[in-house]
Write a protein that holds these residues in place. Structure first.
Motif, PDB file in Angstrom:
ATOM      1  N   ASN A  52       0.806  -1.218   0.000  1.00  0.00           N
ATOM      2  CA  ASN A  52       0.000   0.000   0.000  1.00  0.00           C
ATOM      3  C   ASN A  52       0.841   1.272   0.000  1.00  0.00           C
ATOM      4  OD1 ASN A  52      -2.698  -0.957  -0.069  1.00  0.00           O
ATOM      5  ND2 ASN A  52      -2.532  -1.593   2.076  1.00  0.00           N
ATOM      6  N   LEU A  53       2.167   1.148   0.014  1.00  0.00           N
ATOM      7  CA  LEU A  53       3.010   2.342  -0.052  1.00  0.00           C
ATOM      8  C   LEU A  53       2.830   3.076  -1.379  1.00  0.00           C
ATOM      9  CD1 LEU A  53       6.372   1.094   1.535  1.00  0.00           C
ATOM     10  CD2 LEU A  53       4.723   2.704   2.508  1.00  0.00           C
ATOM     11  N   LEU A  54       2.561   2.313  -2.426  1.00  0.00           N
ATOM     12  CA  LEU A  54       2.345   2.908  -3.745  1.00  0.00           C
ATOM     13  C   LEU A  54       0.853   3.070  -4.006  1.00  0.00           C
ATOM     14  CD1 LEU A  54       4.915   0.882  -5.896  1.00  0.00           C
ATOM     15  CD2 LEU A  54       5.130   3.254  -5.129  1.00  0.00           C
ATOM     16  N   PRO A  55       0.466   4.092  -4.753  1.00  0.00           N
ATOM     17  CA  PRO A  55      -0.943   4.201  -5.165  1.00  0.00           C
ATOM     18  C   PRO A  55      -1.292   3.059  -6.113  1.00  0.00           C
ATOM     19  CG  PRO A  55       0.400   5.826  -6.301  1.00  0.00           C
ATOM     20  CD  PRO A  55       1.287   5.190  -5.275  1.00  0.00           C
ATOM     21  N   PRO A  56      -2.579   2.841  -6.355  1.00  0.00           N
ATOM     22  CA  PRO A  56      -2.977   1.726  -7.226  1.00  0.00           C
ATOM     23  C   PRO A  56      -2.286   1.714  -8.579  1.00  0.00           C
ATOM     24  CG  PRO A  56      -4.897   2.589  -6.097  1.00  0.00           C
ATOM     25  CD  PRO A  56      -3.754   3.484  -5.739  1.00  0.00           C
ATOM     26  N   LEU A  57      -2.195   2.867  -9.224  1.00  0.00           N
ATOM     27  CA  LEU A  57      -1.557   2.912 -10.537  1.00  0.00           C
ATOM     28  C   LEU A  57      -0.076   2.573 -10.442  1.00  0.00           C
ATOM     29  CD1 LEU A  57      -1.730   3.455 -13.544  1.00  0.00           C
ATOM     30  CD2 LEU A  57      -1.366   5.892 -13.067  1.00  0.00           C
ATOM     31  N   LEU A  84      -6.255  -2.545 -13.153  1.00  0.00           N
ATOM     32  CA  LEU A  84      -7.050  -1.331 -13.306  1.00  0.00           C
ATOM     33  C   LEU A  84      -8.542  -1.641 -13.203  1.00  0.00           C
ATOM     34  CD1 LEU A  84      -5.155   0.657 -16.106  1.00  0.00           C
ATOM     35  CD2 LEU A  84      -5.161   1.054 -13.628  1.00  0.00           C
ATOM     36  N   LEU A  85      -8.939  -2.811 -13.699  1.00  0.00           N
ATOM     37  CA  LEU A  85     -10.338  -3.234 -13.548  1.00  0.00           C
ATOM     38  C   LEU A  85     -10.689  -3.414 -12.075  1.00  0.00           C
ATOM     39  CD1 LEU A  85     -13.054  -4.250 -14.672  1.00  0.00           C
ATOM     40  CD2 LEU A  85     -12.014  -6.534 -14.852  1.00  0.00           C
ATOM     41  N   ILE A  86      -9.787  -4.035 -11.324  1.00  0.00           N
ATOM     42  CA  ILE A  86     -10.022  -4.203  -9.888  1.00  0.00           C
ATOM     43  C   ILE A  86     -10.186  -2.846  -9.208  1.00  0.00           C
ATOM     44  CG2 ILE A  86      -8.955  -4.950  -7.730  1.00  0.00           C
ATOM     45  CD1 ILE A  86      -7.713  -7.272  -9.246  1.00  0.00           C
ATOM     46  N   ASP A  87      -9.321  -1.887  -9.556  1.00  0.00           N
ATOM     47  CA  ASP A  87      -9.413  -0.556  -8.968  1.00  0.00           C
ATOM     48  C   ASP A  87     -10.713   0.125  -9.358  1.00  0.00           C
ATOM     49  OD1 ASP A  87      -8.549   1.650  -7.493  1.00  0.00           O
ATOM     50  OD2 ASP A  87      -7.644   2.586  -9.259  1.00  0.00           O
ATOM     51  N   SER A  88     -11.152  -0.057 -10.607  1.00  0.00           N
ATOM     52  CA  SER A  88     -12.389   0.584 -11.062  1.00  0.00           C
ATOM     53  C   SER A  88     -13.620   0.004 -10.373  1.00  0.00           C
ATOM     54  CB  SER A  88     -12.524   0.444 -12.587  1.00  0.00           C
ATOM     55  OG  SER A  88     -12.764  -0.904 -12.945  1.00  0.00           O
ATOM     56  N   TRP A  92      -9.772  -2.385  -4.633  1.00  0.00           N
ATOM     57  CA  TRP A  92      -8.322  -2.383  -4.573  1.00  0.00           C
ATOM     58  C   TRP A  92      -7.802  -2.836  -3.208  1.00  0.00           C
ATOM     59  CZ3 TRP A  92      -4.646  -2.349  -8.053  1.00  0.00           C
ATOM     60  CH2 TRP A  92      -3.329  -2.157  -7.636  1.00  0.00           C
ATOM     61  N   GLU A  93      -8.328  -2.263  -2.145  1.00  0.00           N
ATOM     62  CA  GLU A  93      -7.836  -2.619  -0.802  1.00  0.00           C
ATOM     63  C   GLU A  93      -8.087  -4.088  -0.478  1.00  0.00           C
ATOM     64  OE1 GLU A  93      -9.096  -0.033   2.278  1.00  0.00           O
ATOM     65  OE2 GLU A  93      -8.269   1.771   1.341  1.00  0.00           O
ATOM     66  N   PRO A  94      -9.298  -4.629  -0.709  1.00  0.00           N
ATOM     67  CA  PRO A  94      -9.476  -6.072  -0.479  1.00  0.00           C
ATOM     68  C   PRO A  94      -8.566  -6.937  -1.334  1.00  0.00           C
ATOM     69  CG  PRO A  94     -11.609  -4.996  -0.686  1.00  0.00           C
ATOM     70  CD  PRO A  94     -10.582  -3.990  -1.055  1.00  0.00           C
ATOM     71  N   ALA A  95      -8.298  -6.499  -2.585  1.00  0.00           N
ATOM     72  CA  ALA A  95      -7.417  -7.278  -3.453  1.00  0.00           C
ATOM     73  C   ALA A  95      -5.995  -7.289  -2.921  1.00  0.00           C
ATOM     74  CB  ALA A  95      -7.449  -6.714  -4.869  1.00  0.00           C
ATOM     75  N   VAL A  96      -5.519  -6.146  -2.431  1.00  0.00           N
ATOM     76  CA  VAL A  96      -4.166  -6.083  -1.857  1.00  0.00           C
ATOM     77  C   VAL A  96      -4.083  -6.947  -0.603  1.00  0.00           C
ATOM     78  CG1 VAL A  96      -2.493  -4.556  -0.737  1.00  0.00           C
ATOM     79  CG2 VAL A  96      -3.611  -3.833  -2.851  1.00  0.00           C
ATOM     80  N   ASP A  97      -5.132  -6.900   0.235  1.00  0.00           N
ATOM     81  CA  ASP A  97      -5.159  -7.751   1.435  1.00  0.00           C
ATOM     82  C   ASP A  97      -5.085  -9.226   1.054  1.00  0.00           C
ATOM     83  OD1 ASP A  97      -5.381  -5.474   2.947  1.00  0.00           O
ATOM     84  OD2 ASP A  97      -7.551  -5.629   3.235  1.00  0.00           O
ATOM     85  N   GLU A 258     -18.326  -9.430  -8.723  1.00  0.00           N
ATOM     86  CA  GLU A 258     -17.158  -8.545  -8.811  1.00  0.00           C
ATOM     87  C   GLU A 258     -16.009  -9.064  -7.950  1.00  0.00           C
ATOM     88  OE1 GLU A 258     -19.437  -4.297  -9.724  1.00  0.00           O
ATOM     89  OE2 GLU A 258     -18.607  -4.708  -7.730  1.00  0.00           O
ATOM     90  N   GLY A 259     -16.321  -9.556  -6.748  1.00  0.00           N
ATOM     91  CA  GLY A 259     -15.273 -10.148  -5.920  1.00  0.00           C
ATOM     92  C   GLY A 259     -14.665 -11.377  -6.573  1.00  0.00           C
ATOM     93  N   GLY A 260     -15.515 -12.197  -7.210  1.00  0.00           N
ATOM     94  CA  GLY A 260     -15.007 -13.373  -7.913  1.00  0.00           C
ATOM     95  C   GLY A 260     -14.110 -13.009  -9.083  1.00  0.00           C
ATOM     96  N   ILE A 261     -14.492 -11.962  -9.848  1.00  0.00           N
ATOM     97  CA  ILE A 261     -13.665 -11.513 -10.972  1.00  0.00           C
ATOM     98  C   ILE A 261     -12.295 -11.048 -10.471  1.00  0.00           C
ATOM     99  CG2 ILE A 261     -13.404  -9.659 -12.674  1.00  0.00           C
ATOM    100  CD1 ILE A 261     -15.157 -11.849 -13.663  1.00  0.00           C
ATOM    101  N   ALA A 262     -12.272 -10.336  -9.343  1.00  0.00           N
ATOM    102  CA  ALA A 262     -10.996  -9.877  -8.792  1.00  0.00           C
ATOM    103  C   ALA A 262     -10.115 -11.061  -8.384  1.00  0.00           C
ATOM    104  CB  ALA A 262     -11.245  -8.963  -7.591  1.00  0.00           C
ATOM    105  N   VAL A 263     -10.721 -12.098  -7.811  1.00  0.00           N
ATOM    106  CA  VAL A 263      -9.961 -13.304  -7.459  1.00  0.00           C
ATOM    107  C   VAL A 263      -9.391 -13.957  -8.719  1.00  0.00           C
ATOM    108  CG1 VAL A 263     -10.127 -15.630  -6.484  1.00  0.00           C
ATOM    109  CG2 VAL A 263     -11.249 -13.725  -5.332  1.00  0.00           C
TER     110      VAL A 263
END
Length: 301
Positions: A52-57, A84-88, A92-97, A258-263
C-alpha cells in the motif's frame, strides 16, 4: 435378520478424541500458537503496508514490469488491464489484502513442503509415512481446517493463513518428491563417480533438474491458496473473500461476481508468473540469451 435386529457396532468417538487433543494443545501450547500467530500477523500486516506504499496505478505498473520481465508482454498487458479493472470496481484494498495473504501463505507452504518433498525423495521410509498424511490433508474438506485454527488463533487473518498452508501443502510435497525421484539415475551416478558428496549432488544435480516439477508444485500450491481466499473470509480474514462472503449473505449477485472476478485476475497473474519462472520467454531471459550469443560471437571472431 432385519436391519433393526442386526448387531450394532459400538460408536468410536473419533471427534471427541480430536476435541480433547485440540483442548490439550490450547491449554499447554498456547505460547507456541501465540508466537506463530504473532509472526504470521506481522508478516501479513507488513506485506500489506508495503504493497500500500504505492498508489494503485504505481503498484499496477510495478506488477506489470515484473510480469514483463519474467513472462512477457502479454502478461504485462493483462496485469495493467486486470488490476485497473479491480481498482475501477473499488476493490483495490481487499485485493491487496488477499494478495498479501496468498503470498505469505504460499511462502510458508513452500518453505515447509519443498524440504519435506526432498526428504521423501531421499528416503523410502519418509515417503511411506508422508504419503497417507498428504492423502488426509488433501481429501479433508477445507472448511474443517478452520475449526481448530479458530481455537488456536481466534479469528482474523492468522487462522486463514494457517488453514490455507495446510490445505495447499500436499501438491508442493508430492511434485517435489516426484521431480527428484525422476532425475536420471545416470546423472546421479556420474556425480558419485567423481566423488561428489550427497548434499552437493542434491543441490547441483537433482534440484536443478527437478526444478520444472518443483515449480509446478509451487504453482499448484499458489492456486490452492487462492481457492482458500473465500473460505478464509469466513473467519474474518477479510480481503476479497470477505467481499464474496458478504455478497452471498446479502444475496447480492453483483457484489459477489465482482469479488469473484478480482480473485480470477489475481489467480491468472500469479499462475502465469510462477509458470513463466521455469519455462516462460520473459524479457530478462531474452536479454540474457542475446548477451550470451553476442559474447559467443565476439569471442569466436
Amino acid at each position: 435378520m432385519t436391519v433393526s435386529n442386526a448387531v450394532k457396532l459400538p460408536r468410536v468417538p473419533v471427534g471427541e478424541w480430536f476435541d480433547s487433543l485440540v483442548t490439550w494443545c490450547t491449554d499447554n501450547l498456547s505460547w507456541l500458537f501465540d508466537g506463530i500467530g504473532s509472526a504470521i500477523e506481522s508478516s501479513v500486516d507488513g506485506l500489506t503496508d508495503a504493497l500500500n506504499l504505492l498508489p494503485p496505478l504505481g503498484l499496477t505498473l510495478v506488477l506489470a514490469v515484473v510480469a514483463l520481465a519474467i513472462s512477457g508482454w502479454k502478461l504485462g498487458l493483462f496485469t495493467i488491464l486486470g488490476f485497473l479493472l479491480i481498482d475501477s470496481m473499488e476493490l483495490w484494498e481487499p485485493a491487496v489484502d488477499s494478495l498479501a495473504l496468498v503470498i505469505v501463505s504460499a511462502l510458508v507452504a513452500t518453505v515447509l513442503s519443498v524440504p519435506i518433498g526432498i526428504a521423501a525423495a531421499r528416503s523410502d521410509l519418509v515417503s511411506r509415512v508422508v504419503r497417507p498424511v498428504l492423502d488426509f490433508m488433501q481429501t479433508m474438506p477445507a472448511f474443517v481446517y478452520l475449526i481448530p485454527a479458530i481455537f488456536f488463533f481466534s479469528i482474523g487473518a492468522v487462522p486463514g493463513v494457517v488453514a490455507t498452508v495446510i490445505f495447499a501443502m500436499p501438491p508442493g510435497v508430492r511434485l517435489t518428491e516426484l521431480g527428484i525421484r525422476g532425475v536420471d539415475p545416470e546423472m546421479v551416478e556420474a556425480g558419485e563417480a567423481f566423488g561428489t558428496p550427497p548434499n552437493r549432488i542434491l543441490t547441483r544435480i537433482q534440484i536443478p533438474l527437478a526444478m520444472p516439477s518443483i515449480m509446478a508444485g509451487i504453482n499448484h500450491l499458489i492456486m490452492l491458496s487462492l481457492s482458500m481466499v473465500v473460505i478464509a473470509g469466513m473467519v474474518g480474514a477479510g480481503g476479497l473473500g470477505g467481499e464474496v462472503l458478504e455478497g452471498i449473505n446479502r444475496v447480492d449477485v453483483a457484489k459477489g461476481f465482482e469479488g469473484g472476478i478480482a480473485v480470477v485476475v489475481l489467480a491468472i497473474y500469479l499462475d502465469r508468473l510462477t509458470g513463466a519462472l521455469s519455462e516462460g520467454p520473459g524479457m530478462l531471459r531474452a536479454l540474457f540469451a542475446r548477451g550470451k550469443a553476442a559474447a559467443g560471437s565476439s569471442a569466436g571472431s
